[in-house]
Design an enzyme around this catalytic site. Structure first.
Site, PDB file in Angstrom:
ATOM      1  N   GLY A  33       0.833  -1.206   0.000  1.00 29.38           N
ATOM      2  CA  GLY A  33       0.000   0.000   0.000  1.00 29.38           C
ATOM      3  C   GLY A  33       0.866   1.254   0.000  1.00 29.38           C
ATOM      4  N   ASP A  87      -5.222   0.647   4.699  1.00 32.72           N
ATOM      5  CA  ASP A  87      -4.460   1.108   3.527  1.00 32.72           C
ATOM      6  C   ASP A  87      -5.095   2.323   2.860  1.00 32.72           C
ATOM      7  OD1 ASP A  87      -2.172  -0.334   3.345  1.00 32.72           O
ATOM      8  OD2 ASP A  87      -3.076  -1.998   2.268  1.00 32.72           O
ATOM      9  N   LYS A 138      19.666 -13.593  -1.869  1.00 33.33           N
ATOM     10  CA  LYS A 138      19.268 -14.752  -2.689  1.00 33.33           C
ATOM     11  C   LYS A 138      17.966 -14.424  -3.423  1.00 33.33           C
ATOM     12  CE  LYS A 138      21.533 -18.141  -2.217  1.00 33.33           C
ATOM     13  NZ  LYS A 138      22.759 -18.405  -3.024  1.00 33.33           N
ATOM     14  N   CYS A 143     -13.654  10.749  19.960  1.00 34.61           N
ATOM     15  CA  CYS A 143     -14.858   9.922  19.914  1.00 34.61           C
ATOM     16  C   CYS A 143     -15.182   9.329  21.298  1.00 34.61           C
ATOM     17  CB  CYS A 143     -14.713   8.842  18.840  1.00 34.61           C
ATOM     18  SG  CYS A 143     -16.289   8.142  18.367  1.00 34.61           S
ATOM     19  N   HIS A 146     -13.553  11.664  14.472  1.00 32.00           N
ATOM     20  CA  HIS A 146     -12.219  11.057  14.385  1.00 32.00           C
ATOM     21  C   HIS A 146     -11.331  11.945  13.517  1.00 32.00           C
ATOM     22  CE1 HIS A 146     -12.891   7.158  16.311  1.00 32.00           C
ATOM     23  NE2 HIS A 146     -14.114   7.224  15.823  1.00 32.00           N
ATOM     24  N   GLU A 157      -8.312  12.255  13.418  1.00 27.77           N
ATOM     25  CA  GLU A 157      -7.058  11.612  12.983  1.00 27.77           C
ATOM     26  C   GLU A 157      -7.141  11.133  11.531  1.00 27.77           C
ATOM     27  OE1 GLU A 157      -9.152  10.490  15.230  1.00 27.77           O
ATOM     28  OE2 GLU A 157      -9.339   8.296  15.263  1.00 27.77           O
TER      29      GLU A 157
HETATM   30  N1  GLN Z   1     -18.231   3.238  21.503  1.00 23.61           N
HETATM   31  C1  GLN Z   1     -18.578   4.585  21.250  1.00 23.61           C
HETATM   32  C2  GLN Z   1     -19.797   4.714  20.363  1.00 23.61           C
HETATM   33  O1  GLN Z   1     -20.212   3.761  19.742  1.00 23.61           O
HETATM   34  C3  GLN Z   1     -17.401   5.323  20.625  1.00 23.61           C
HETATM   35  C4  GLN Z   1     -17.071   4.838  19.263  1.00 23.61           C
HETATM   36  C5  GLN Z   1     -15.688   5.218  18.812  1.00 23.61           C
HETATM   37  O2  GLN Z   1     -14.848   5.633  19.595  1.00 23.61           O
HETATM   38  N2  GLN Z   1     -15.420   5.061  17.543  1.00 23.61           N
HETATM   39  O3  GLN Z   1     -20.395   5.751  20.291  1.00 23.61           O
END
Ligand code: GLN
Length: 592
Positions: free
Chosen positions: A48, A101, A218, A417, A546, A548
C-alpha cells in the site's frame, strides 16, 4: 482492431457470444491507463505504501490518479474487523469503512477517497448474486469467469469514469498464490487484453531474502513468486525488489533472466528511514518515468507542477530531519500492543510534530489497571494525553481517571470519539456532581446516562440502530478555542463513527458546570466538540469525530496541531526554559 472496437464488441451479454464485459456508461477507452501492483513471496512488504507513493509521484507530475484496493476477504466492508488483528478501521467521507491502507492513500495523495476506491470479494459477489436474482445474466450459468471477473472490471472502469483519471492504481490484495485473490489477477489479465497495448503496467513487488547464515542476497524466493504471476498469464513490466539493503546488480540480472523483465526495469526499493523518503527513492531510480513510458503518457506530464510538488515535499522532509524539540504524548488505548490499530493517530501526531519543529514520542498506556491513585505515577511525565476511540467496557474507568488527571493537572488533553464521551462522563461526575454518571454502553443502569443511544435522533438520521458514519458538517461556536483552531471557519467537516452520543437532556447541566460545547451538528442537538475555557485549562478538547482520519503530511489536522503546541509549552515550562527554546536533553529526532 483497435481498443475501442474490441471493447464495443465485448460490451453486451448475448446468447451468441462467450464474451462478457459490460461497460459503464461514459467509459472512454484509452483515456484511463492502469498500474496494477501485485505482491509476491510474502505479505507485509508495504504494498500500500509503495503503490500510494508511486501514485503520488505521478500525481505530482500533474496527472489525475485514482487508487483502488482489491481485498480478497468476503466481508462487505471492514466495519466488523477487529483492529487488533487487522489494523484500524479507516472511515471515508462517504461513510465507507475500509482497510487501513485507504488511510495510507488519502495521506500520501492528499486526496479524499470514496467507496469507489475500495472493493472486497464480499462486495463483488454481492453484486453478482443480485444481478443473478434479477435475471441480468440472460439465462447463462453464472461463473467465476467471465461474470465474477467481469464485475471486477466493471468496478475498475466505474472508478475510471467517475474520476476521469489518467491513471487508476490497482493494488491487488494479498500475495500471488492466495486462493482468494486469484480471480482478481485473472480479471486484470483480461482487462489488459481488452484495453489493448500500452493500457496496463504490471508491477510485481517482491522480496529479496538475505539470510544471516549466508550474508548474501538470494533471489530464488522472488523467482518463484514471479513465476506464479507468469503462470497466471501476467508478464510484469516492472519488478520492485523489497529488501533490507540495496539489491545487487547480480541479483537483478538473475531475476531478469527468469522473469523476462530487463534489468533496467528491476528496481531496488530497500528499507529506508521513513516512508516520506520513498517518493525520492522512486524518482531517483526512475521508476515513475518507466511507468509513464510503458503507458505511453509522457506527453500528459506538466513539468512545472512536478518541480513545485518536489520542492514542497523536500522542504517537508527537511523539516522532519531538522526537528529539534521533543514532547511526550500518552495514548490511553486498549489495543496498545498493536500499533496498526492506531495508525492514523500515530501519523496525525507525526504531521503535527513536523509542523511545530518537534519530535513527538508516543507513550502507550494500557488503562485496564489505571486508577486515580496510580495516575500521577503513570502519567506524571507526559506533556499531553489522548484518549482514542474505543468500544466496550474494558479500560473505561482507567480512561476516566486519565482524563481527570489531565483536567486537574493542566495536562493538554485531546479526546477522540470515545475519549470525548469519557470526558463528558468525567466532567459530569467530578464537576457537575452527577455521581456514577456513565454511558449506557458501559453501564446500562446508570442513574445519569449522560452518553446514550438516542433512537429518535437515529431515526432522523435514517440509520436505525446503526453507526453514524462518515463526514458531517459541524457548526463552530464563534469565540471558542475550536473557532481559533479552525481559523474562525463557521463550519467544518469532520468524520464520524459512533453509535452513542451526549444526551441533550444533560447539555444544560454540563454547560452550567463550565463545559463548553463548541461544535454541534447543524440540524440536531448532537454535540460534536467540547472544550474548557483557556482561563481554566491550557488545552482540553474532545470531539465526537475522528479527526485523525483527516490529517495529512502537509496539512496537519488543527486539533492535533493544537495538542502538540500546548504539549510543547508544557514541556518547556517543566524544563524551566522560556517558550520556544529547544529541549537539549531530547533524543535525536528520527524519521519514523
Ligand atoms: N463506543 C462509542 C460509540 O459507539 C465510541 C465509538 C468510537 O470511539 N469510535 O459511540
Amino acid at each position: 482492431m483497435d481498443a475501442e472496437k474490441i471493447l464495443a464488441s465485448l460490451s453486451t451479454a448475448t446468447d451468441e457470444t462467450e464474451f462478457y464485459a459490460p461497460m459503464p456508461a461514459g467509459y472512454r477507452p484509452g483515456k484511463t491507463k492502469y498500474v496494477i501492483v501485485f505482491g509476491t513471496v510474502m505479505s507485509g512488504l508495504g504494498k500500500g505504501i509503495f503503490s500510494s507513493t508511486l501514485a503520488k509521484c505521478l500525481k505530482d507530475k500533474g496527472l489525475t490518479v485514482a487508487p483502488i484496493k482489491l481485498e480478497g476477504y468476503l466481508n462487505v466492508d471492514s466495519g466488523t474487523l477487529n483492529p487488533y488483528r487487522h489494523g484500524e478501521v479507516f472511515v471515508l467521507d462517504d461513510g465507507m469503512e475500509t482497510d487501513m491502507d485507504l488511510g495510507t492513500y488519502e495521506r500520501m495523495l492528499d486526496q479524499n477517497l470514496s467507496r469507489l476506491n475500495f472493493a472486497t470479494s464480499g462486495q463483488i459477489f454481492t453484486r453478482v448474486l443480485e444481478k443473478e436474482r434479477k435475471g441480468s445474466y440472460l439465462g447463462r450459468d453464472v461463473q467465476m469467469i467471465p461474470h465474477v471477473t467481469g464485475e471486477v472490471k466493471i468496478k475498475l472502469r466505474e472508478l475510471a469514469v467517475a474520476t476521469d483519471a489518467d491513471v487508476v492504481f490497482v493494488e491487488v490484495g494479498g500475495t500471488v498464490g492466495d486462493v482468494e485473490n486469484t480471480y482478481y489477477i485473472e480479471a486484470v489479465r483480461e482487462l489488459a487484453f481488452e484495453e489493448g497495448p500500452d493500457s496496463c503496467c504490471f508491477v510485481a513487488l517482491t522480496y529479496i531474502i538475505n539470510p544471516a547464515m549466508l550474508g548474501e542476497q538470494k533471489s530464488k524466493a522472488a523467482q518463484l513468486g514471479i513465476r506464479g504471476l507468469l503462470a497466471a498469464g501476467i508478464q510484469p513490466h516492472i519488478i520492485a525488489c523489497r529488501g533490507r539493503e540495496p539489491v545487487t546488480r547480480k541479483v537483478r540480472e538473475k531475476l531478469a533472466i527468469y522473469s523476462n523483465v530487463p534489468v533496467e526495469r528491476m528496481f531496488s526499493m530497500h528499507d529506508c528511514e521513513s516512508i516520506y523518503l520513498i517518493p525520492d527513492m522512486i524518482r531517483g531510480a526512475g521508476l515513475d518515468e518507466a511507468v509513464l513510458k510503458i503507458l505511453n503518457i509522457e506527453t500528459r506530464v506538466h513539468p512545472e507542477a512536478d518541480l513545485g510538488a518536489r520542492k514542497t515535499w523536500s522542504e517537508f522532509v527537511g523539516r522532519i530531519r531538522s526537528a529539534r524539540k521533543h514532547v511526550r504524548i500518552g495514548v490511553m488505548g486498549k489495543y496498545t500492543s498493536v500499533r496498526d490499530s492506531y495508525a492514523s493517530i500515530i501519523h496525525a501526531l507525526e504531521h503535527a510534530g513536523t509542523a511545530t519543529d518537534a519530535h513527538v514520542e508516543i507513550e502507550w498506556v494500557d488503562t485496564t489497571d489505571l486508577t486515580d491513585e496510580r495516575a500521577e505515577q503513570e502519567l506524571g511525565g507526559l506533556h499531553g494525553i489522548i484518549v482514542p476511540g474505543g468500544f466496550g467496557v474494558r479500560g473505561a474507568e482507567g480512561k476516566i481517571a486519565a482524563i481527570r488527571y489531565a483536567r486537574e493537572h493542566q495536562v493538554p488533553y485531546l479526546g477522540l470519539c470515545y475519549g470525548f464521551q469519557m470526558a463528558v462522563i468525567e466532567y459530569a461526575r467530578h464537576v457537575c456532581g452527577l455521581a456514577d454518571a456513565n454511558s449506557t454502553e458501559i453501564d446500562p443502569d446508570t442513574p445519569h446516562p449522560v452518553v446514550d443511544i438516542l433512537p429518535e435522533q437515529k431515526q432522523i438520521e435514517g440509520l436505525g440502530g446503526n453507526m453514524r458514519l462518515g463526514g458531517r458538517d459541524v457548526l463552530i461556536k464563534p469565540g471558542t478555542l475550536a473557532a481559533k483552531l479552525f481559523n474562525n471557519a463557521p463550519e467544518v467537516r469532520l468524520r464520524f463513527r459512533h453509535r452513542y452520543e451526549v444526551d441533550p437532556k444533560y447539555i444544560n447541566i454540563l454547560e452550567k458546570g463550565g463545559l463548553v460545547f463548541s461544535g454541534k451538528a447543524p440540524d440536531y442537538p448532537i454535540m460534536q466538540i467540547l472544550e474548557l475555557p483557556p482561563s481554566v485549562h491550557p488545552y482540553f478538547v474532545g470531539t465526537q469525530a475522528h479527526p485523525e482520519f483527516q490529517s495529512r503530511p502537509l496539512r496537519p489536522q488543527p486539533m492535533f496541531l493544537g495538542l502538540v503546541k500546548a504539549a510543547l509549552e508544557r514541556a518547556e515550562r517543566l524544563a524551566g526554559k522560556p517558550a520556544g527554546a529547544a529541549v537539549e536533553s531530547s533524543p535525536a529526532p528520527t524519521l519514523a
